[in-house]
Design an enzyme around this catalytic site. Sequence first.
Site, PDB file in Angstrom:
ATOM      1  N   GLU A  99      62.958 -12.681 -39.023  1.00 36.72           N
ATOM      2  CA  GLU A  99      64.227 -13.098 -38.756  1.00 36.72           C
ATOM      3  C   GLU A  99      65.129 -12.114 -39.193  1.00 36.72           C
ATOM      4  O   GLU A  99      65.421 -12.005 -40.642  1.00 36.72           O
ATOM      5  CB  GLU A  99      64.725 -14.590 -39.174  1.00 36.72           C
ATOM      6  CG  GLU A  99      66.034 -14.757 -38.580  1.00 36.72           C
ATOM      7  CD  GLU A  99      66.298 -16.053 -39.187  1.00 36.72           C
ATOM      8  OE1 GLU A  99      67.582 -16.536 -39.014  1.00 36.72           O
ATOM      9  OE2 GLU A  99      65.558 -16.881 -39.782  1.00 36.72           O
ATOM     10  N   LYS A 228      52.998 -32.608 -44.885  1.00 38.40           N
ATOM     11  CA  LYS A 228      53.204 -31.905 -43.781  1.00 38.40           C
ATOM     12  C   LYS A 228      53.982 -32.894 -42.546  1.00 38.40           C
ATOM     13  O   LYS A 228      53.529 -32.495 -41.336  1.00 38.40           O
ATOM     14  CB  LYS A 228      51.947 -31.234 -43.133  1.00 38.40           C
ATOM     15  CG  LYS A 228      51.224 -30.411 -44.055  1.00 38.40           C
ATOM     16  CD  LYS A 228      49.988 -29.728 -43.742  1.00 38.40           C
ATOM     17  CE  LYS A 228      49.275 -28.814 -44.904  1.00 38.40           C
ATOM     18  NZ  LYS A 228      48.160 -28.464 -44.537  1.00 38.40           N
ATOM     19  N   ASP A 303      50.775 -22.735 -48.627  1.00 39.19           N
ATOM     20  CA  ASP A 303      50.410 -23.421 -47.499  1.00 39.19           C
ATOM     21  C   ASP A 303      51.697 -23.462 -46.605  1.00 39.19           C
ATOM     22  O   ASP A 303      52.607 -24.377 -46.806  1.00 39.19           O
ATOM     23  CB  ASP A 303      49.812 -24.877 -47.636  1.00 39.19           C
ATOM     24  CG  ASP A 303      49.342 -25.409 -46.475  1.00 39.19           C
ATOM     25  OD1 ASP A 303      49.828 -25.027 -45.392  1.00 39.19           O
ATOM     26  OD2 ASP A 303      48.305 -26.467 -46.609  1.00 39.19           O
ATOM     27  N   HIS A 399      75.525 -10.818 -37.411  1.00 41.97           N
ATOM     28  CA  HIS A 399      74.117 -10.842 -36.905  1.00 41.97           C
ATOM     29  C   HIS A 399      74.245  -9.697 -35.810  1.00 41.97           C
ATOM     30  O   HIS A 399      73.667  -8.704 -35.462  1.00 41.97           O
ATOM     31  CB  HIS A 399      73.866 -12.066 -36.157  1.00 41.97           C
ATOM     32  CG  HIS A 399      73.195 -13.119 -36.914  1.00 41.97           C
ATOM     33  ND1 HIS A 399      71.943 -13.445 -37.064  1.00 41.97           N
ATOM     34  CD2 HIS A 399      73.714 -14.090 -37.949  1.00 41.97           C
ATOM     35  CE1 HIS A 399      71.485 -14.214 -37.816  1.00 41.97           C
ATOM     36  NE2 HIS A 399      72.397 -14.429 -38.455  1.00 41.97           N
TER      37      HIS A 399
END
Length: 404
Positions: A99, A228, A303, A399
């Site tokens: 990103e 998760k 993870d 941006h």
Amino acid sequence: MPTPEELADRVRACELRLHELESHADADIAAAARRRLVAETADADLETIGEYTFEAAAAEPNVENMVGAVQVPLGVAGPVTIDGGALSGDRYLPLATTEGALVASVNRGCSVLEAAGGASARVTKTGMTRAPAFKTSGIVESEALAGWVRDNEDRLAAAAESTTNHGELTDVTPYVVGNNVYLRFRYDTKDAMGMNMATIATGEACELIEAETDASLVALSGNLCTDKKPAAINAIEGRGRSVTADVRIPEDVVEERLHTTPDAVAEINTRKNLVGSAKAGSLGFNAHVANVVAAMFLATGQDEAQVVEGANAITTAEVTADGDLYVSVSIASLEVGTVGGGTKLPTQAEGLDVLGVRGGGDPAGDNADGLAEAIATGALAGELSLLAALGSRHLSSAHADLGR
């Protein structure tokens, strides 16, 4: 030793399956054979995927049917001074991301933290959880099981801890729903993230429960852990490490470095991160904590699926009595480790080296605490930068300037 093409031929002839190749060749040749097969089937060029610098055998504990590696650009933000309970001093923060503008934004936040004298960070709670689901004949038996568990935590601890040299069972909390009983086991897993450790230990404890009570184990994970998935229980009770980073920034630093005011940042945080998130029914009351958690997870071998819980954070901002800006980020369930899992892969181990937290800590648990404090500090920098960009109305232009 067979060649990759010879191995691929045996798969085509149905003599071998993809997962059996390491039994007939070394891991790199097996990976090359799979690349040939995948490239042939997909009509794709996998040359770049096949260019990796570590030996494929090093990844055997982390992946199956390996064909190569995906490289993610790695940047650094900082250095930033961290006053942590486990991590102190100047640190660069490694961030792996695709990103654009993310590292630049966190870096700007770090520079402001540095101008304010650095950030403070502390781990406030530790414990990896696993919550098996048991079935009973009804509420009478469910209540009896809950009572048995409360009366026999020492026996459950002895059973669970017999499976590990490092993990310690700290508590077991029963949750009763009719003829269902969920037991939320919590462990101190030291420097390991500890999910596998907690699962194996809980399995041993469950055998004791079934031997001593009339309850039947339905599933070793009953989703009250909660792993998760977004879950309020993690926001309230924590999972892994609960960690907070905060800073007090002088008013003139806010105005000169961030081109906005403490009042504007505090108001945006309230209306966006708190009220807006509440209206959306969000479990995360923050601007983009997941960005930093994900980037530092990838950089340090965590993870990545547990970013779901790592984004479970609250950002606060307020103006102090003398006009300065106080900002904090509290992450309720940050599941991290510095030993085991992906932390042993070469590039990820180097990411931990950047922070100085590779391997086991002294005392045990210190390195994982330090990693949590570093991630919370990075998240604080990212929140501060984004809130300020919104306050100065520079978000879209930032941006655009970076060509994103």
